[in-house]
Design a protein around this motif. Sequence first.
Motif, PDB file in Angstrom:
ATOM      1  N   LYS A  37       0.813  -1.212   0.000  1.00  0.00           N
ATOM      2  CA  LYS A  37       0.000   0.000   0.000  1.00  0.00           C
ATOM      3  C   LYS A  37       0.853   1.271   0.000  1.00  0.00           C
ATOM      4  N   LEU A  38       2.155   1.150   0.289  1.00  0.00           N
ATOM      5  CA  LEU A  38       3.044   2.313   0.286  1.00  0.00           C
ATOM      6  C   LEU A  38       3.972   2.358  -0.924  1.00  0.00           C
ATOM      7  N   LYS A  39       3.914   1.321  -1.777  1.00  0.00           N
ATOM      8  CA  LYS A  39       4.871   1.221  -2.878  1.00  0.00           C
ATOM      9  C   LYS A  39       4.757   2.372  -3.875  1.00  0.00           C
ATOM     10  N   HIS A  40       3.541   2.882  -4.073  1.00  0.00           N
ATOM     11  CA  HIS A  40       3.343   3.936  -5.081  1.00  0.00           C
ATOM     12  C   HIS A  40       3.269   5.325  -4.448  1.00  0.00           C
ATOM     13  N   THR A  41       3.789   5.460  -3.246  1.00  0.00           N
ATOM     14  CA  THR A  41       3.818   6.769  -2.586  1.00  0.00           C
ATOM     15  C   THR A  41       5.268   7.228  -2.446  1.00  0.00           C
ATOM     16  N   LYS A  42       5.437   8.448  -1.988  1.00  0.00           N
ATOM     17  CA  LYS A  42       6.781   8.999  -1.741  1.00  0.00           C
ATOM     18  C   LYS A  42       7.082   8.997  -0.254  1.00  0.00           C
ATOM     19  N   SER A  43       6.556   8.003   0.452  1.00  0.00           N
ATOM     20  CA  SER A  43       6.665   7.941   1.896  1.00  0.00           C
ATOM     21  C   SER A  43       8.121   7.945   2.359  1.00  0.00           C
ATOM     22  N   ASN A  59       0.404  17.887   7.704  1.00  0.00           N
ATOM     23  CA  ASN A  59      -0.912  17.940   7.033  1.00  0.00           C
ATOM     24  C   ASN A  59      -0.828  17.892   5.511  1.00  0.00           C
ATOM     25  N   TYR A  60      -0.175  16.865   4.990  1.00  0.00           N
ATOM     26  CA  TYR A  60      -0.189  16.673   3.539  1.00  0.00           C
ATOM     27  C   TYR A  60      -0.982  15.400   3.218  1.00  0.00           C
ATOM     28  N   VAL A  61      -1.593  15.402   2.060  1.00  0.00           N
ATOM     29  CA  VAL A  61      -2.532  14.329   1.694  1.00  0.00           C
ATOM     30  C   VAL A  61      -1.855  13.319   0.781  1.00  0.00           C
ATOM     31  N   GLU A  62      -2.048  12.047   1.103  1.00  0.00           N
ATOM     32  CA  GLU A  62      -1.531  10.951   0.278  1.00  0.00           C
ATOM     33  C   GLU A  62      -2.666   9.980  -0.044  1.00  0.00           C
ATOM     34  N   THR A  63      -2.522   9.271  -1.149  1.00  0.00           N
ATOM     35  CA  THR A  63      -3.480   8.226  -1.519  1.00  0.00           C
ATOM     36  C   THR A  63      -2.785   6.876  -1.496  1.00  0.00           C
ATOM     37  N   ILE A  74      -5.296   9.669   3.053  1.00  0.00           N
ATOM     38  CA  ILE A  74      -4.862   9.974   4.418  1.00  0.00           C
ATOM     39  C   ILE A  74      -4.249  11.368   4.501  1.00  0.00           C
ATOM     40  N   ASN A  75      -4.416  11.986   5.665  1.00  0.00           N
ATOM     41  CA  ASN A  75      -3.791  13.273   5.971  1.00  0.00           C
ATOM     42  C   ASN A  75      -2.637  12.983   6.935  1.00  0.00           C
ATOM     43  N   THR A  76      -1.408  13.257   6.485  1.00  0.00           N
ATOM     44  CA  THR A  76      -0.209  12.815   7.205  1.00  0.00           C
ATOM     45  C   THR A  76       0.590  13.981   7.764  1.00  0.00           C
ATOM     46  N   SER A  77       1.211  13.763   8.925  1.00  0.00           N
ATOM     47  CA  SER A  77       2.184  14.704   9.491  1.00  0.00           C
ATOM     48  C   SER A  77       3.368  13.898  10.020  1.00  0.00           C
ATOM     49  N   LYS A  78       4.599  14.391   9.766  1.00  0.00           N
ATOM     50  CA  LYS A  78       5.806  13.714  10.254  1.00  0.00           C
ATOM     51  C   LYS A  78       6.779  14.748  10.819  1.00  0.00           C
ATOM     52  N   VAL A  79       7.457  14.370  11.920  1.00  0.00           N
ATOM     53  CA  VAL A  79       8.447  15.254  12.541  1.00  0.00           C
ATOM     54  C   VAL A  79       9.680  14.428  12.881  1.00  0.00           C
ATOM     55  N   PRO A  80      10.877  15.058  12.863  1.00  0.00           N
ATOM     56  CA  PRO A  80      12.105  14.316  13.204  1.00  0.00           C
ATOM     57  C   PRO A  80      12.223  14.073  14.712  1.00  0.00           C
ATOM     58  N   LEU A  81      12.840  12.971  15.080  1.00  0.00           N
ATOM     59  CA  LEU A  81      13.144  12.654  16.480  1.00  0.00           C
ATOM     60  C   LEU A  81      14.605  13.014  16.759  1.00  0.00           C
ATOM     61  N   GLY A  93       5.573   9.656  12.802  1.00  0.00           N
ATOM     62  CA  GLY A  93       4.497  10.115  11.908  1.00  0.00           C
ATOM     63  C   GLY A  93       3.128   9.720  12.417  1.00  0.00           C
ATOM     64  N   VAL A  94       2.152  10.531  12.092  1.00  0.00           N
ATOM     65  CA  VAL A  94       0.753  10.202  12.392  1.00  0.00           C
ATOM     66  C   VAL A  94      -0.076  10.474  11.141  1.00  0.00           C
ATOM     67  N   TYR A  95      -1.176   9.762  11.002  1.00  0.00           N
ATOM     68  CA  TYR A  95      -2.068  10.067   9.876  1.00  0.00           C
ATOM     69  C   TYR A  95      -3.518   9.817  10.255  1.00  0.00           C
ATOM     70  N   ASP A  96      -4.411  10.564   9.599  1.00  0.00           N
ATOM     71  CA  ASP A  96      -5.857  10.395   9.741  1.00  0.00           C
ATOM     72  C   ASP A  96      -6.411   9.853   8.435  1.00  0.00           C
ATOM     73  N   ASP A  97      -7.280   8.879   8.526  1.00  0.00           N
ATOM     74  CA  ASP A  97      -7.970   8.369   7.336  1.00  0.00           C
ATOM     75  C   ASP A  97      -9.113   9.336   7.011  1.00  0.00           C
ATOM     76  N   ILE A  98      -8.992  10.059   5.890  1.00  0.00           N
ATOM     77  CA  ILE A  98     -10.008  11.059   5.514  1.00  0.00           C
ATOM     78  C   ILE A  98     -10.773  10.625   4.263  1.00  0.00           C
ATOM     79  N   THR A  99     -10.729   9.332   3.956  1.00  0.00           N
ATOM     80  CA  THR A  99     -11.385   8.826   2.739  1.00  0.00           C
ATOM     81  C   THR A  99     -12.859   9.182   2.704  1.00  0.00           C
ATOM     82  N   HIS A 100     -13.557   8.946   3.814  1.00  0.00           N
ATOM     83  CA  HIS A 100     -15.005   9.199   3.863  1.00  0.00           C
ATOM     84  C   HIS A 100     -15.304  10.682   3.673  1.00  0.00           C
TER      85      HIS A 100
END
Length: 351
Positions: A37-43, A59-63, A74-81, A93-100
């Motif tokens: 499910k992550l192969k076609h993203t720039k994760s 808050n960037y959107v990925e499919t 999904i609406n994603t946010s990531k920060v460095p540790l 990283g955290v993400y919200d499922d915003i499909t609906h």
Amino acid sequence: WKDKNSPYLGANKLFIKDFGLTDIHELIGKKGSDFSKLKHTKSEENDITIMNNDCSKLNYVETLTNDDGSQQIINTSKVPLHDYLGEVTGIVGVYDDITHQVNTQNELKEKEYLMLHQSKLAAMGEMIGNIAHQWRQPLTIVSSLVMSMQLKLEMDMFDEKFFNKKLSSINDSLQHMSKTIDDFREFFKPQKEKKFFNLNYIYEKINNLIGEEFKTKNIEIKTDLDDIEIKGFDNELVQVLINIINNAIYAIETQEVDRKLIFLSVYKRQNNAIIEIKDNGGGINDDIINKIFEPYFTTKHKSQGTGIGLYMSSQIIKKHMSGDMIVENIMYEYEGVSYRGAKFMITLPFS
């Protein structure tokens, strides 16, 4: 969360479940590229950029595409540790499922587009009837002029001055008909960009399109128009005003009044242009006045209205022209007589 080389170090239960795993140990040590499910993203590219630049991406959107082919938005946010020295050691990283939510918004947009299309078709049907009214008088004039010229010729009474005068009158009538067609075509032409226009010009277009309706139904339209220029979509504003005026005509015709009156006023208030339309049609029932801008609400018979007009008019004013539109019942006096009717007030910014 991951270490600096991007293998997963851990995740919460929702992440585990969403990725189709049953245990945290199925995740630890693996990379995003190990999951279809992550192969076609720039994760992973995003992870490396965030860690190398020591910056957050919020808050960037990925499919994502699941194994069954369904898509997840999904609406994603990531920060460095960081470690205690401030060095980047990984990422969380955290993400919200915003499909609906996205699908619901798309459905609403599609419904609104369909309502706009229906509204334009209904308006076109009404406008064709108005064109027939507008053409009836000039056609009658042209017909009578041609008959008088034909009669002169049959009586062998050719008079160049007489014929030139009649031909000039015929040309004036045909030019009026041509102008009506131009206004009709302009009325339905989609506009992509706002432009500056004078509100007096708007009234001229309205009168040219439905002015004959006033005469046929003995309706007096009283105008008080300040010289005001605004920036917006003039064709759409004409559609809104004609819709309100047609509703006023319908309301007036259901009442027994000695005079049929519609008032159109344009004036400035602070940094806005105000357009007021009021009638003496008795007003709108108090129990429904708050519903008239709802989609598909109508008091007319199905053959006379779709209930889309005022809803779409409100959407045009608010969404397309950044304005506002309200309605209220009022009592007012004109030439010593008291009347009751509905008053629509449209507020539009100058630019």
